[in-house]
Design a protein around this motif. Structure first.
Motif, PDB file in Angstrom:
ATOM      1  N   PRO A   1      -6.001  -3.324  -8.170  1.00  0.00           N
ATOM      2  CA  PRO A   1      -5.031  -3.145  -7.078  1.00  0.00           C
ATOM      3  C   PRO A   1      -5.486  -2.101  -6.067  1.00  0.00           C
ATOM      4  CG  PRO A   1      -3.900  -3.228  -9.190  1.00  0.00           C
ATOM      5  CD  PRO A   1      -5.370  -3.170  -9.497  1.00  0.00           C
ATOM      6  N   ARG A   2      -5.290  -2.417  -4.780  1.00  0.00           N
ATOM      7  CA  ARG A   2      -5.573  -1.479  -3.688  1.00  0.00           C
ATOM      8  C   ARG A   2      -4.307  -1.371  -2.857  1.00  0.00           C
ATOM      9  NH1 ARG A   2     -11.238  -4.087  -1.865  1.00  0.00           N
ATOM     10  NH2 ARG A   2      -9.781  -5.251  -0.576  1.00  0.00           N
ATOM     11  N   SER A   3      -3.486  -0.381  -3.181  1.00  0.00           N
ATOM     12  CA  SER A   3      -2.200  -0.238  -2.509  1.00  0.00           C
ATOM     13  C   SER A   3      -2.384   0.165  -1.057  1.00  0.00           C
ATOM     14  CB  SER A   3      -1.342   0.803  -3.226  1.00  0.00           C
ATOM     15  OG  SER A   3      -0.094   0.966  -2.569  1.00  0.00           O
ATOM     16  N   ARG A   4      -1.511  -0.352  -0.204  1.00  0.00           N
ATOM     17  CA  ARG A   4      -1.474   0.086   1.190  1.00  0.00           C
ATOM     18  C   ARG A   4      -0.885   1.488   1.310  1.00  0.00           C
ATOM     19  NH1 ARG A   4       2.161  -2.545   3.888  1.00  0.00           N
ATOM     20  NH2 ARG A   4       3.070  -3.627   2.103  1.00  0.00           N
ATOM     21  N   ALA A   5      -0.103   1.908   0.318  1.00  0.00           N
ATOM     22  CA  ALA A   5       0.503   3.240   0.336  1.00  0.00           C
ATOM     23  C   ALA A   5      -0.478   4.274  -0.194  1.00  0.00           C
ATOM     24  CB  ALA A   5       1.776   3.242  -0.513  1.00  0.00           C
ATOM     25  N   VAL A   6      -0.164   5.539   0.054  1.00  0.00           N
ATOM     26  CA  VAL A   6      -0.968   6.646  -0.464  1.00  0.00           C
ATOM     27  C   VAL A   6      -0.043   7.609  -1.197  1.00  0.00           C
ATOM     28  CG1 VAL A   6      -2.726   6.485   1.338  1.00  0.00           C
ATOM     29  CG2 VAL A   6      -0.716   7.946   1.705  1.00  0.00           C
ATOM     30  N   PRO A   7      -0.580   8.383  -2.126  1.00  0.00           N
ATOM     31  CA  PRO A   7       0.242   9.430  -2.736  1.00  0.00           C
ATOM     32  C   PRO A   7       0.706  10.406  -1.665  1.00  0.00           C
ATOM     33  CG  PRO A   7      -1.794   9.089  -3.979  1.00  0.00           C
ATOM     34  CD  PRO A   7      -1.938   8.333  -2.701  1.00  0.00           C
ATOM     35  N   HIS A   8       1.969  10.809  -1.749  1.00  0.00           N
ATOM     36  CA  HIS A   8       2.485  11.746  -0.745  1.00  0.00           C
ATOM     37  C   HIS A   8       3.633  12.555  -1.331  1.00  0.00           C
ATOM     38  CE1 HIS A   8       2.845  13.308   3.303  1.00  0.00           C
ATOM     39  NE2 HIS A   8       4.156  13.211   3.192  1.00  0.00           N
ATOM     40  N   LEU A   9       3.764  13.788  -0.850  1.00  0.00           N
ATOM     41  CA  LEU A   9       4.795  14.720  -1.318  1.00  0.00           C
ATOM     42  C   LEU A   9       5.724  15.089  -0.178  1.00  0.00           C
ATOM     43  CD1 LEU A   9       5.803  16.849  -3.531  1.00  0.00           C
ATOM     44  CD2 LEU A   9       4.257  18.451  -2.384  1.00  0.00           C
ATOM     45  N   TRP A  10       7.034  15.092  -0.471  1.00  0.00           N
ATOM     46  CA  TRP A  10       8.050  15.576   0.471  1.00  0.00           C
ATOM     47  C   TRP A  10       8.737  16.781  -0.168  1.00  0.00           C
ATOM     48  CZ3 TRP A  10       7.054  10.501  -0.549  1.00  0.00           C
ATOM     49  CH2 TRP A  10       6.774   9.654   0.543  1.00  0.00           C
ATOM     50  N   ARG A  11       8.764  17.905   0.552  1.00  0.00           N
ATOM     51  CA  ARG A  11       9.365  19.131   0.034  1.00  0.00           C
ATOM     52  C   ARG A  11      10.888  19.090   0.199  1.00  0.00           C
ATOM     53  NH1 ARG A  11       5.881  21.522  -3.376  1.00  0.00           N
ATOM     54  NH2 ARG A  11       3.830  21.828  -2.415  1.00  0.00           N
ATOM     55  N   TRP A  12      11.603  19.370  -0.885  1.00  0.00           N
ATOM     56  CA  TRP A  12      13.057  19.322  -0.867  1.00  0.00           C
ATOM     57  C   TRP A  12      13.647  20.310   0.130  1.00  0.00           C
ATOM     58  CZ3 TRP A  12      16.792  16.170  -1.905  1.00  0.00           C
ATOM     59  CH2 TRP A  12      18.097  16.618  -2.076  1.00  0.00           C
TER      60      TRP A  12
ATOM     61  N   ARG B   1      -4.762  13.432  -5.047  1.00  0.00           N
ATOM     62  CA  ARG B   1      -3.938  14.518  -4.515  1.00  0.00           C
ATOM     63  C   ARG B   1      -3.315  15.310  -5.659  1.00  0.00           C
ATOM     64  NH1 ARG B   1      -2.276  13.987   0.673  1.00  0.00           N
ATOM     65  NH2 ARG B   1      -1.978  16.240   0.400  1.00  0.00           N
ATOM     66  N   THR B   2      -3.328  16.631  -5.540  1.00  0.00           N
ATOM     67  CA  THR B   2      -2.703  17.513  -6.528  1.00  0.00           C
ATOM     68  C   THR B   2      -1.782  18.480  -5.800  1.00  0.00           C
ATOM     69  OG1 THR B   2      -4.574  17.371  -8.057  1.00  0.00           O
ATOM     70  CG2 THR B   2      -3.105  19.253  -8.314  1.00  0.00           C
ATOM     71  N   TRP B   3      -0.551  18.626  -6.307  1.00  0.00           N
ATOM     72  CA  TRP B   3       0.420  19.513  -5.673  1.00  0.00           C
ATOM     73  C   TRP B   3       1.091  20.392  -6.721  1.00  0.00           C
ATOM     74  CZ3 TRP B   3       1.527  14.063  -4.982  1.00  0.00           C
ATOM     75  CH2 TRP B   3       1.026  13.527  -3.784  1.00  0.00           C
ATOM     76  N   THR B   4       1.478  21.581  -6.312  1.00  0.00           N
ATOM     77  CA  THR B   4       2.408  22.394  -7.080  1.00  0.00           C
ATOM     78  C   THR B   4       3.810  22.037  -6.613  1.00  0.00           C
ATOM     79  OG1 THR B   4       0.830  24.200  -7.326  1.00  0.00           O
ATOM     80  CG2 THR B   4       3.158  24.747  -7.594  1.00  0.00           C
ATOM     81  N   VAL B   5       4.709  21.740  -7.557  1.00  0.00           N
ATOM     82  CA  VAL B   5       6.036  21.240  -7.200  1.00  0.00           C
ATOM     83  C   VAL B   5       7.121  22.102  -7.826  1.00  0.00           C
ATOM     84  CG1 VAL B   5       5.274  18.850  -6.875  1.00  0.00           C
ATOM     85  CG2 VAL B   5       5.986  19.613  -9.160  1.00  0.00           C
ATOM     86  N   THR B   6       8.268  22.116  -7.161  1.00  0.00           N
ATOM     87  CA  THR B   6       9.437  22.834  -7.652  1.00  0.00           C
ATOM     88  C   THR B   6      10.668  21.948  -7.481  1.00  0.00           C
ATOM     89  OG1 THR B   6       9.769  23.863  -5.486  1.00  0.00           O
ATOM     90  CG2 THR B   6       8.459  25.094  -7.087  1.00  0.00           C
TER      91      THR B   6
ATOM     92  N   PHE C   1       7.830  12.843  -4.646  1.00  0.00           N
ATOM     93  CA  PHE C   1       6.486  12.359  -4.365  1.00  0.00           C
ATOM     94  C   PHE C   1       6.350  10.909  -4.803  1.00  0.00           C
ATOM     95  CE2 PHE C   1       6.472  14.688  -8.366  1.00  0.00           C
ATOM     96  CZ  PHE C   1       5.839  13.842  -9.263  1.00  0.00           C
ATOM     97  N   ALA C   2       5.474  10.192  -4.096  1.00  0.00           N
ATOM     98  CA  ALA C   2       5.241   8.770  -4.340  1.00  0.00           C
ATOM     99  C   ALA C   2       3.913   8.583  -5.055  1.00  0.00           C
ATOM    100  CB  ALA C   2       5.221   8.011  -3.018  1.00  0.00           C
TER     101      ALA C   2
ATOM    102  N   GLN D   1      -2.693   4.064  -9.133  1.00  0.00           N
ATOM    103  CA  GLN D   1      -3.199   5.410  -8.900  1.00  0.00           C
ATOM    104  C   GLN D   1      -2.923   6.252 -10.148  1.00  0.00           C
ATOM    105  OE1 GLN D   1      -4.709   6.780  -5.919  1.00  0.00           O
ATOM    106  NE2 GLN D   1      -4.974   4.588  -5.586  1.00  0.00           N
ATOM    107  N   PRO D   2      -3.905   6.947 -10.678  1.00  0.00           N
ATOM    108  CA  PRO D   2      -3.656   7.738 -11.891  1.00  0.00           C
ATOM    109  C   PRO D   2      -2.675   8.869 -11.623  1.00  0.00           C
ATOM    110  CG  PRO D   2      -5.804   8.268 -10.953  1.00  0.00           C
ATOM    111  CD  PRO D   2      -5.274   7.089 -10.183  1.00  0.00           C
ATOM    112  N   PHE D   3      -1.747   9.064 -12.563  1.00  0.00           N
ATOM    113  CA  PHE D   3      -0.747  10.124 -12.427  1.00  0.00           C
ATOM    114  C   PHE D   3      -0.723  10.976 -13.682  1.00  0.00           C
ATOM    115  CE2 PHE D   3       3.500  11.695 -13.513  1.00  0.00           C
ATOM    116  CZ  PHE D   3       3.662  12.604 -12.486  1.00  0.00           C
ATOM    117  N   SER D   4      -0.653  12.289 -13.494  1.00  0.00           N
ATOM    118  CA  SER D   4      -0.484  13.218 -14.603  1.00  0.00           C
ATOM    119  C   SER D   4       0.311  14.421 -14.116  1.00  0.00           C
ATOM    120  CB  SER D   4      -1.840  13.670 -15.164  1.00  0.00           C
ATOM    121  OG  SER D   4      -2.586  14.346 -14.169  1.00  0.00           O
ATOM    122  N   ALA D   5       0.889  15.157 -15.069  1.00  0.00           N
ATOM    123  CA  ALA D   5       1.692  16.327 -14.720  1.00  0.00           C
ATOM    124  C   ALA D   5       1.478  17.426 -15.753  1.00  0.00           C
ATOM    125  CB  ALA D   5       3.171  15.956 -14.650  1.00  0.00           C
ATOM    126  N   ARG D   6       1.486  18.655 -15.278  1.00  0.00           N
ATOM    127  CA  ARG D   6       1.401  19.815 -16.156  1.00  0.00           C
ATOM    128  C   ARG D   6       2.592  20.721 -15.873  1.00  0.00           C
ATOM    129  NH1 ARG D   6      -1.732  23.029 -19.320  1.00  0.00           N
ATOM    130  NH2 ARG D   6      -1.432  25.280 -19.098  1.00  0.00           N
TER     131      ARG D   6
END
Length: 385
Positions: free
Chosen positions: A56-67, A325-330, A335-336, A341-346
């Motif tokens: 799969p080759r998604s037209r979308a990209v990973p993206h983050l929106w800050r609350w 893409r890697t983000w620090t989140v609160t 995020f999409a 797309q591989p996803f992981s969380a710490r």
């Protein structure tokens, strides 16, 4: 002046190229391609790499929106934009930056922040799109579905199957924000959507503030199905999944793991799925919803799945990786994660930023669609699955 009819210019454009997997470039081939263009035909041998990629080759990209940014802009909209028969709702959709400005978080999922001012009513309407509301902060709004007033509080998940009349009212002196999730993009691309306006105002009998809705009183008892249930609808009959039960289920999973009994998805990772109490299936035909709790210091294995997801940080903090893409989140951040797309969380959460001491992630996805079509596939790094 010529009276001959003109032939519309064809949108099909074909180019003969000199490549190992393509036919020899000759005048005859060029003539063939012009004929294809005129008749609106496209040969597979010029398109297979795009139409049938190896993965799969998604037209979308990973993206983050800050609350914090969403909340601030929604509050500004509350001062400037009325709720009514223009846009019906003060809902502000997330637009994936790779989807041409369309209000879609992924090619199949809609996510938006909705904001209701004190004393406001959002008018009644219905649509074929399946929907839910998830509350990351606040209380004081009731959503009225088919005349049933359902309270909305922090951590509550409120699904609503398509073609049900619904409205909202804020019974308090404070504004309230939450996120909406719908399958709008999926129904848009399949050209199946319907919409209908309802009443401009709900009745006084519906503008009530019960502690529990009628649907909860009938369906909200674990493991028990009411016998006078009547005809089942495509979605769940339970209109509110309370945070207290979700929280307890996640806490018990991690407690059982600590006692040596297992019960978690992987070490330090508890998860539950919201299900239809009448069938055990997903709450909505096209949307899946889950809550994940990752203990402090734990990290999830990277996972790839067909279909896409949107996450919201319900509590805590941590680091998430989606694709490259890697983000620090609160708390509150959304995020999409596009298809495959591989996803992981710490988790880096603690007692100072999380009620549970862990990173809590609300997730919704389009998985039911892909499972129904038998197009679902999952790969967990380090496994053969």
């Amino acid at each position: 002046m010529s009276t001959a009819a003109t032939t519309p210019e064809s949108p099909v454009r074909l180019r003969a190229i000199d490549a190992p997997d393509q036919p020899d470039v000759t005048p005859a081939l060029e003539d063939l391609y012009r004929g294809f263009e005129q008749e609106l035909l496209v040969p597979l041998w010029t398109e297979i790499g795009d139409l049938m990629p190896a993965r799969p080759r998604s037209r979308a990209v990973p993206h983050l929106w800050r609350w914090e940014n969403l909340r601030r802009l929604a509050a500004q909209a509350g001062d400037l934009v009325p709720v009514g028969r223009g846009g019906e709702r003060r809902a502000i959709a997330l637009a994936n930056p790779a989807l041409g400005g369309r209000p879609f978080a992924t090619p199949t999922l809609w996510a938006a922040i909705q904001y209701l001012m004190p004393g406001e009513d959002a008018p009644e309407h219905r649509h074929t799109q399946h929907a839910f509301r998830f509350v990351v902060e606040g209380e004081g709004v009731w959503t009225v579905v088919g005349g049933d007033a359902v309270p909305m509080r922090r951590g509550d998940f409120l699904p609503q199957a398509g073609w049900n009349w619904h409205a909202h009212h804020n019974a308090t002196s404070e504004p309230m924000a939450w996120i909406d999730g719908l399958d709008i993009p999926f129904q848009y691309v399949t050209e199946t959507q319907f919409f209908e306006f309802g009443r401009d105002e709900i009745s006084d009998a519906e503008r009530i503030t019960p502690e529990r809705s009628r649907s909860e009183r009938l369906w909200g008892h674990p493991g028990l199905r009411p016998l006078p249930a009547g005809e089942l609808t495509p979605g769940t009959p339970l209109l509110s999944y309370k945070w207290e039960f979700t929280d307890r289920a996640l806490a018990d999973q991690l407690a059982l793991e600590a006692e040596g009994f297992g019960g978690t998805v992987e070490p330090g990772h508890a998860a539950v799925r919201y299900t239809n109490p009448a069938t055990g299936a997903d709450v909505l035909p096209t949307l899946r919803a889950e809550m994940h709790r990752i203990a402090r210091g734990a990290e999830t294995a990277p996972v790839r799945e067909t279909g896409s997801s949107v996450y919201q940080v319900f509590d805590g903090s941590g680091t998430v990786t989606a694709g490259d893409r890697t983000w620090t989140v609160t708390r509150g951040d959304l995020f999409a994660v596009p298809s495959w797309q591989p996803f992981s969380a710490r988790s880096e959460a603690g007692s100072t930023d999380s009620d549970s001491g862990a990173l809590d992630l609300f997730r919704f996805s389009d998985s039911p669609v892909f499972e129904a079509l038998q197009l679902n596939r999952t790969h967990i790094e380090g496994t053969t699955r």
